[in-house]
Design an enzyme around this catalytic site. Sequence first.
Site, PDB file in Angstrom:
ATOM      1  N   ASP A   1     -10.888  -2.569   5.770  1.00  0.00           N
ATOM      2  CA  ASP A   1     -11.388  -2.076   6.954  1.00  0.00           C
ATOM      3  C   ASP A   1     -12.441  -3.142   7.505  1.00  0.00           C
ATOM      4  O   ASP A   1     -13.165  -3.754   6.714  1.00  0.00           O
ATOM      5  CB  ASP A   1     -12.213  -0.969   6.716  1.00  0.00           C
ATOM      6  CG  ASP A   1     -11.430   0.490   6.411  1.00  0.00           C
ATOM      7  OD1 ASP A   1     -10.138   0.497   7.265  1.00  0.00           O
ATOM      8  OD2 ASP A   1     -11.756   1.322   5.746  1.00  0.00           O
TER       9      ASP A   1
ATOM     10  N   ASP B   1      -7.094  -1.023   0.425  1.00  0.00           N
ATOM     11  CA  ASP B   1      -7.426  -0.614   1.881  1.00  0.00           C
ATOM     12  C   ASP B   1      -8.432  -1.750   2.472  1.00  0.00           C
ATOM     13  O   ASP B   1      -9.301  -2.080   1.598  1.00  0.00           O
ATOM     14  CB  ASP B   1      -8.031   0.967   1.825  1.00  0.00           C
ATOM     15  CG  ASP B   1      -8.255   1.469   3.309  1.00  0.00           C
ATOM     16  OD1 ASP B   1      -7.314   1.889   3.819  1.00  0.00           O
ATOM     17  OD2 ASP B   1      -9.520   1.606   3.669  1.00  0.00           O
TER      18      ASP B   1
ATOM     19  N   ARG C   1       0.763  -1.343  -0.023  1.00  0.00           N
ATOM     20  CA  ARG C   1      -0.117   0.073   0.018  1.00  0.00           C
ATOM     21  C   ARG C   1       0.962   1.198   0.119  1.00  0.00           C
ATOM     22  O   ARG C   1       1.786   1.217   0.659  1.00  0.00           O
ATOM     23  CB  ARG C   1      -1.003   0.099   1.074  1.00  0.00           C
ATOM     24  CG  ARG C   1      -1.690   1.237   0.952  1.00  0.00           C
ATOM     25  CD  ARG C   1      -3.044   1.161   2.327  1.00  0.00           C
ATOM     26  NE  ARG C   1      -2.310   1.377   3.338  1.00  0.00           N
ATOM     27  CZ  ARG C   1      -3.175   1.760   4.543  1.00  0.00           C
ATOM     28  NH1 ARG C   1      -4.728   1.571   4.189  1.00  0.00           N
ATOM     29  NH2 ARG C   1      -3.002   1.926   5.500  1.00  0.00           N
TER      30      ARG C   1
ATOM     31  N   ARG D   1      -4.884   4.887  -2.627  1.00  0.00           N
ATOM     32  CA  ARG D   1      -4.352   3.803  -2.035  1.00  0.00           C
ATOM     33  C   ARG D   1      -4.401   2.536  -2.860  1.00  0.00           C
ATOM     34  O   ARG D   1      -5.369   2.456  -3.520  1.00  0.00           O
ATOM     35  CB  ARG D   1      -4.579   3.550  -0.672  1.00  0.00           C
ATOM     36  CG  ARG D   1      -5.932   3.118  -0.508  1.00  0.00           C
ATOM     37  CD  ARG D   1      -7.087   4.053  -0.323  1.00  0.00           C
ATOM     38  NE  ARG D   1      -6.577   5.282   0.465  1.00  0.00           N
ATOM     39  CZ  ARG D   1      -6.828   5.401   1.796  1.00  0.00           C
ATOM     40  NH1 ARG D   1      -7.259   4.448   2.586  1.00  0.00           N
ATOM     41  NH2 ARG D   1      -6.629   6.701   2.483  1.00  0.00           N
TER      42      ARG D   1
HETATM   43  O1  GSY Z   1     -11.822   4.080   3.571  1.00  0.00           O
HETATM   44  C1  GSY Z   1     -11.479   3.676   2.459  1.00  0.00           C
HETATM   45  C2  GSY Z   1     -10.410   4.450   1.587  1.00  0.00           C
HETATM   46  N1  GSY Z   1     -11.442   5.347   0.929  1.00  0.00           N
HETATM   47  C3  GSY Z   1     -12.550   5.346  -0.171  1.00  0.00           C
HETATM   48  C4  GSY Z   1     -13.054   4.042  -0.863  1.00  0.00           C
HETATM   49  O2  GSY Z   1     -12.641   2.996  -0.548  1.00  0.00           O
HETATM   50  N2  GSY Z   1     -13.799   4.279  -1.566  1.00  0.00           N
HETATM   51  C5  GSY Z   1     -14.357   5.711  -2.104  1.00  0.00           C
HETATM   52  N3  GSY Z   1     -15.239   5.722  -2.845  1.00  0.00           N
HETATM   53  N4  GSY Z   1     -13.665   6.779  -1.258  1.00  0.00           N
HETATM   54  C6  GSY Z   1     -12.969   6.666  -0.649  1.00  0.00           C
HETATM   55  N5  GSY Z   1     -12.254   7.360   0.372  1.00  0.00           N
HETATM   56  C7  GSY Z   1     -11.529   6.704   1.123  1.00  0.00           C
HETATM   57  S1  GSY Z   1     -10.164   7.523   2.503  1.00  0.00           S
END
Ligand code: GSY
Length: 172
Positions: free
Chosen positions: A97, A95, A83, A92
Amino acid sequence: MNTAYLSLGSNLGNRFEMLQDAVRMLQEKPNLKVTQISSVYETDPIGYTEQATFLNIVVEIQSYLSAEKILLICLDTEQTLGRIREFRWGPRCIDLDILLYNDENIESEKLTVPHPRLHERGFVLVPLMELVPQGIHPLTGVSFSEYAEGQKEGVHVWKTIDGVDAFVRLES
Ligand code: GSY
């Protein structure tokens, strides 16, 4: 046996391959089974908006592992897949979660479950609802479908998926 839901997102490099590699890595972990996978969604970035669109999925896993151990697996997967995150909310490769761990409320130094922003992210709610259509937020009692109202803009199906095994075998 515990049931958890993980959100996976990528907006750098070969996004689909990143998601596949991450799911393959999860599958290879002992004591953990990936039991369901959502469609792949292309989603507008949330937070820092001057970045590329994401591919997002949600997976269901079943495991006897604690939420803390699952968090370590998520971090290890992110690190192994290299990452690159220049700044918080920024682009990234991958990711991962933890969204939900059973119906438990976990607040520790390292981990908050349910994910504190679960209910305000269309890119999480829409794929999550595919796996748990009647799902209810364990803390608030509000349904995911109610939270998702008004948050579906910028969240589009990119590829439908016919199960976890089919997903990891797809040509990227
Ligand atoms: O929290 C995960 C990373 N992330 C994302 C994502 O996975 N998708 C979208 N659409 N927007 C995001 N902003 C972040 S930070």
